[in-house]
Design a protein around this motif. Structure first.
Motif, PDB file in Angstrom:
ATOM      1  N   ASP A  10       4.486   9.960  -1.608  1.00 43.75           N
ATOM      2  CA  ASP A  10       3.167   8.979  -1.139  1.00 43.75           C
ATOM      3  C   ASP A  10       1.934  10.213  -1.166  1.00 43.75           C
ATOM      4  OD1 ASP A  10       1.455   7.168   0.033  1.00 43.75           O
ATOM      5  OD2 ASP A  10       1.838   8.300   1.618  1.00 43.75           O
ATOM      6  N   ASP A  12      -1.800   9.676   0.350  1.00 41.48           N
ATOM      7  CA  ASP A  12      -2.371   9.953   1.936  1.00 41.48           C
ATOM      8  C   ASP A  12      -1.513   9.900   3.008  1.00 41.48           C
ATOM      9  OD1 ASP A  12      -4.824  10.504   3.189  1.00 41.48           O
ATOM     10  OD2 ASP A  12      -5.710   8.538   2.744  1.00 41.48           O
ATOM     11  N   GLY A  13      -1.741  10.902   4.079  1.00 42.37           N
ATOM     12  CA  GLY A  13      -0.736  11.098   4.993  1.00 42.37           C
ATOM     13  C   GLY A  13       0.294  11.574   4.726  1.00 42.37           C
ATOM     14  N   THR A  14       0.562  11.964   3.397  1.00 45.11           N
ATOM     15  CA  THR A  14       1.848  12.726   3.098  1.00 45.11           C
ATOM     16  C   THR A  14       1.513  14.249   2.511  1.00 45.11           C
ATOM     17  OG1 THR A  14       3.311  10.713   2.887  1.00 45.11           O
ATOM     18  CG2 THR A  14       4.146  12.800   1.866  1.00 45.11           C
ATOM     19  N   ASP A 210       4.665   8.379   4.601  1.00 42.14           N
ATOM     20  CA  ASP A 210       4.231   8.373   5.787  1.00 42.14           C
ATOM     21  C   ASP A 210       4.269   7.059   6.633  1.00 42.14           C
ATOM     22  OD1 ASP A 210       1.852   7.728   4.543  1.00 42.14           O
ATOM     23  OD2 ASP A 210       0.961   7.703   6.511  1.00 42.14           O
ATOM     24  N   ASP A 215       6.566   2.910   2.286  1.00 39.66           N
ATOM     25  CA  ASP A 215       7.114   3.962   1.835  1.00 39.66           C
ATOM     26  C   ASP A 215       8.775   3.891   1.952  1.00 39.66           C
ATOM     27  OD1 ASP A 215       4.804   5.175   0.755  1.00 39.66           O
ATOM     28  OD2 ASP A 215       4.429   6.142   2.819  1.00 39.66           O
TER      29      ASP A 215
HETATM   30 MG   LIG Z   1       0.537   7.335   3.219  1.00 34.98          MG
END
Ligand SMILES: [Mg+2]
Length: 261
Positions: A10, A12-14, A210, A215
């Motif tokens: 993933d 964004d956030g990962t 995330d 995910d």
């Molecule tokens: Mg994400």
């Protein structure tokens, strides 16, 4: 953690948070690529082209080409072109999605009477008129599909704003129809596409992300091992409260290599 032939990440956030790289993500990706693992980046966000993700990754120190990225617009375009060839599609969505669909040869229509499939996505130019026509198309029997299930999505500055899932909920509420086909994560449609792109089987691939509901759900549904990272949407408290059971949990993608034995 074992070494996998392939890794789905993933974004964004990962890999990054907004405009900042997650510290160490670049070293992790470089090391995986260095030992010959396949690496693919997977985004549900339906408002950008793959090339812009490739440019952003490259700018942040992770060299990437368009082919290294699979996103929900690409998955929607390929799915509709292959499995619903000739169908006329009414879209609630933005220009990057329109471009991807058009390039894949999907016929778009704004006419209620012509609509075979309604495809619902994130649209920051959404109007009552668009929702009204989508409603009418569904009431006439159009198939009901969507690019991604996310109800909200973080934008610059971390603020959460309404995403495709909010539009799906609106249309389900006012038509009594249920969504029939989800294309993006956690759908097997985008998972199969990503695995085919890498030429790998589900048990050869690790899904790293995330979010529990996209995910981790996607990995579980498709038979992939999953790795939750705590740099984005999910905290340890969220994980404890959830029924999802990731194969691995790491504070950050930067810890991935250290977790291998
Ligand atoms: Mg994400």
């Amino acid at each position: 953690m074992r070494q996998y032939p392939g890794y789905l990440f993933d974004l964004d956030g990962t890999i990054y948070l907004g405009d900042g790289l997650i510290p160490g993500a670049d070293r992790t990706i470089a090391a995986l690529r260095g030992r010959g693992a396949s690496v693919l980046f997977l985004s549900n966000k339906p408002i950008a082209r793959r090339a812009s993700y490739a440019e952003k990754l490259t700018r942040l120190g992770i060299p990437a080409s368009t082919d290294d990225v699979v996103n929900s617009p690409l998955a929607a375009a390929r799915y509709l072109a292959a499995d619903h060839a000739g169908a006329r599609v009414m879209l609630i969505g933005e220009q990057p999605l329109i471009d991807e669909l058009t390039e894949a040869g999907v016929t778009l229509t704004g006419e209620v009477e012509d609509t075979d499939i309604l495809l619902v996505s994130w649209d920051r130019q959404l109007t009552y008129d668009k929702l009204h026509r989508a409603h009418d198309a569904l009431m006439r029997g159009a198939r009901f599909m969507a690019t991604n299930p996310d109800v909200t999505c973080p934008v610059e500055g971390g603020r959460m704003v309404p995403d495709a899932g909010a539009n799906i909920a609106y249309l389900q509420a006012c038509t009594g129809r249920e969504l029939e086909v989800m294309i993006g994560k956690p759908s097997p449609i985008i998972t199969r596409m990503a695995l085919a792109e890498m030429g790998l089987q589900p048990d050869e691939c690790l899904m790293v992300g995330d979010r529990l509901d996209t995910d981790m759900a996607m990995g579980e549904t498709a038979g992939l091992d999953t790795c939750l990272v705590l740099t984005g949407c999910t905290s340890r408290e969220d994980l404890r409260a959830s029924t999802r059971n990731p194969t691995w949990v790491l504070d950050s993608v930067a810890d991935l290599l250290a977790a291998e034995n």
